[in-house]
Design a protein around this motif. Structure first.
Motif, PDB file in Angstrom:
ATOM      1  N   ALA A  17       0.807  -1.217   0.000  1.00  0.00           N
ATOM      2  CA  ALA A  17       0.000   0.000   0.000  1.00  0.00           C
ATOM      3  C   ALA A  17       0.843   1.271   0.000  1.00  0.00           C
ATOM      4  N   VAL A  18       2.142   1.169   0.362  1.00  0.00           N
ATOM      5  CA  VAL A  18       2.991   2.353   0.452  1.00  0.00           C
ATOM      6  C   VAL A  18       4.344   2.086  -0.208  1.00  0.00           C
ATOM      7  N   ARG A  19       5.186   1.312   0.455  1.00  0.00           N
ATOM      8  CA  ARG A  19       6.576   1.173   0.033  1.00  0.00           C
ATOM      9  C   ARG A  19       6.756   0.415  -1.271  1.00  0.00           C
ATOM     10  N   SER A  20       6.187  -0.751  -1.408  1.00  0.00           N
ATOM     11  CA  SER A  20       6.399  -1.510  -2.651  1.00  0.00           C
ATOM     12  C   SER A  20       5.724  -0.861  -3.863  1.00  0.00           C
ATOM     13  N   PRO A  21       4.531  -0.233  -3.732  1.00  0.00           N
ATOM     14  CA  PRO A  21       4.002   0.481  -4.898  1.00  0.00           C
ATOM     15  C   PRO A  21       4.886   1.674  -5.292  1.00  0.00           C
ATOM     16  N   MET A  22       5.467   2.355  -4.293  1.00  0.00           N
ATOM     17  CA  MET A  22       6.357   3.470  -4.607  1.00  0.00           C
ATOM     18  C   MET A  22       7.608   2.957  -5.311  1.00  0.00           C
ATOM     19  N   ALA A  23       8.200   1.882  -4.808  1.00  0.00           N
ATOM     20  CA  ALA A  23       9.398   1.313  -5.447  1.00  0.00           C
ATOM     21  C   ALA A  23       9.070   0.837  -6.859  1.00  0.00           C
ATOM     22  N   GLY A  24       7.946   0.167  -7.011  1.00  0.00           N
ATOM     23  CA  GLY A  24       7.537  -0.297  -8.333  1.00  0.00           C
ATOM     24  C   GLY A  24       7.304   0.857  -9.294  1.00  0.00           C
ATOM     25  N   GLY A  25       6.667   1.917  -8.807  1.00  0.00           N
ATOM     26  CA  GLY A  25       6.431   3.087  -9.637  1.00  0.00           C
ATOM     27  C   GLY A  25       7.726   3.748 -10.084  1.00  0.00           C
ATOM     28  N   LEU A  26       8.680   3.846  -9.172  1.00  0.00           N
ATOM     29  CA  LEU A  26       9.977   4.422  -9.524  1.00  0.00           C
ATOM     30  C   LEU A  26      10.700   3.556 -10.549  1.00  0.00           C
ATOM     31  N   MET A  27      10.695   2.247 -10.324  1.00  0.00           N
ATOM     32  CA  MET A  27      11.393   1.334 -11.232  1.00  0.00           C
ATOM     33  C   MET A  27      10.761   1.394 -12.629  1.00  0.00           C
ATOM     34  N   PRO A  49      -3.102   7.253   0.259  1.00  0.00           N
ATOM     35  CA  PRO A  49      -3.153   8.499  -0.505  1.00  0.00           C
ATOM     36  C   PRO A  49      -1.895   9.365  -0.361  1.00  0.00           C
ATOM     37  N   PHE A  50      -1.191   9.273   0.759  1.00  0.00           N
ATOM     38  CA  PHE A  50       0.062  10.020   0.903  1.00  0.00           C
ATOM     39  C   PHE A  50       1.124   9.467  -0.045  1.00  0.00           C
ATOM     40  N   ALA A  51       1.144   8.157  -0.241  1.00  0.00           N
ATOM     41  CA  ALA A  51       2.091   7.559  -1.192  1.00  0.00           C
ATOM     42  C   ALA A  51       1.784   8.053  -2.601  1.00  0.00           C
ATOM     43  N   VAL A  52       0.503   8.097  -2.947  1.00  0.00           N
ATOM     44  CA  VAL A  52       0.095   8.595  -4.257  1.00  0.00           C
ATOM     45  C   VAL A  52       0.530  10.058  -4.409  1.00  0.00           C
ATOM     46  N   ALA A  53       0.331  10.855  -3.377  1.00  0.00           N
ATOM     47  CA  ALA A  53       0.649  12.286  -3.443  1.00  0.00           C
ATOM     48  C   ALA A  53       2.143  12.541  -3.644  1.00  0.00           C
ATOM     49  N   VAL A  54       3.001  11.842  -2.896  1.00  0.00           N
ATOM     50  CA  VAL A  54       4.444  12.120  -3.031  1.00  0.00           C
ATOM     51  C   VAL A  54       5.000  11.576  -4.336  1.00  0.00           C
ATOM     52  N   MET A  55       4.408  10.538  -4.871  1.00  0.00           N
ATOM     53  CA  MET A  55       4.849  10.052  -6.176  1.00  0.00           C
ATOM     54  C   MET A  55       4.386  11.023  -7.266  1.00  0.00           C
ATOM     55  N   ASP A  56       3.200  11.576  -7.093  1.00  0.00           N
ATOM     56  CA  ASP A  56       2.688  12.544  -8.051  1.00  0.00           C
ATOM     57  C   ASP A  56       3.586  13.783  -8.114  1.00  0.00           C
ATOM     58  N   ILE A  62       0.735   6.498  -9.418  1.00  0.00           N
ATOM     59  CA  ILE A  62       0.497   5.135  -8.922  1.00  0.00           C
ATOM     60  C   ILE A  62      -0.944   4.978  -8.450  1.00  0.00           C
ATOM     61  N   SER A  63      -1.796   5.944  -8.773  1.00  0.00           N
ATOM     62  CA  SER A  63      -3.169   5.941  -8.263  1.00  0.00           C
ATOM     63  C   SER A  63      -3.984   4.736  -8.728  1.00  0.00           C
ATOM     64  N   GLY A  64      -3.602   4.120  -9.823  1.00  0.00           N
ATOM     65  CA  GLY A  64      -4.328   2.958 -10.327  1.00  0.00           C
ATOM     66  C   GLY A  64      -3.856   1.639  -9.740  1.00  0.00           C
ATOM     67  N   HIS A  65      -2.889   1.703  -8.829  1.00  0.00           N
ATOM     68  CA  HIS A  65      -2.336   0.478  -8.237  1.00  0.00           C
ATOM     69  C   HIS A  65      -3.379  -0.227  -7.378  1.00  0.00           C
ATOM     70  N   SER A  66      -3.509  -1.530  -7.559  1.00  0.00           N
ATOM     71  CA  SER A  66      -4.381  -2.354  -6.724  1.00  0.00           C
ATOM     72  C   SER A  66      -3.507  -3.262  -5.879  1.00  0.00           C
TER      73      SER A  66
END
Length: 148
Positions: A17-27, A49-56, A62-66
């Motif tokens: 919900a936070v760390r792995s979606p952010m890492a995946g989005g960066l990669m 939503p904070f993870a989505v915001a900082v990636m944005d 990453i908002s479409g991540h399930s």
């Protein structure tokens, strides 16, 4: 020191919900056409939503991540699994017990544990995001231009 890119990498954390979606989005942002990227958690949660915001803030959506769990993975043929929490590292080692898959542990703070006002909490998420980006750069190098 940068090393050869894997063909497929899985990032794993506690709830995906936070760390792995952010890492995946960066990669995906930096190596999207060169590397298959997936993420999962030991459990599943709601995308933070904070993870989505900082990636944005970096132009990465990453908002479409399930969120998915290890059990939800349709394919386990990865060249590298990067675990970001102790629990995910244990699950990754279990998954790869009978497979020739490299597993790396990148201990990563859980920003959801940080209390404070909105800006203080966002700063904790930014620090996690930036730390993950440094790990990715150190491990895989940085392409000439991001893949968008």
């Amino acid at each position: 020191m940068a090393s050869e890119l894997p063909a497929a990498v899985l990032f794993a954390c506690g709830h995906n919900a936070v760390r792995s979606p952010m890492a995946g989005g960066l990669m995906r942002h930096f190596f999207g056409h060169k590397v298959f990227v997936a993420s999962c958690g030991v459990h599943t949660g709601e995308l933070d939503p904070f993870a989505v915001a900082v990636m944005d803030e970096l132009g990465i959506d990453i908002s479409g991540h399930s969120p998915t769990s290890f059990e939800d993975l349709e394919d386990t043929l990865f060249d590298l699994i990067v675990s970001l929490t102790p629990e995910a590292h244990h699950a990754a080692l279990e998954l790869t017990r009978t497979q020739a898959v490299a597993v790396e542990y990148w201990p990563t703070l859980d920003p959801t544990l940080i209390a404070g006002n909105r800006e203080q909490r966002l700063q904790a998420y930014r620090e996690v995001r930036d730390g993950l980006m440094r790990h990715i750069q150190d491990r895989f190098g940085m392409p000439a231009a991001p893949v968008v």
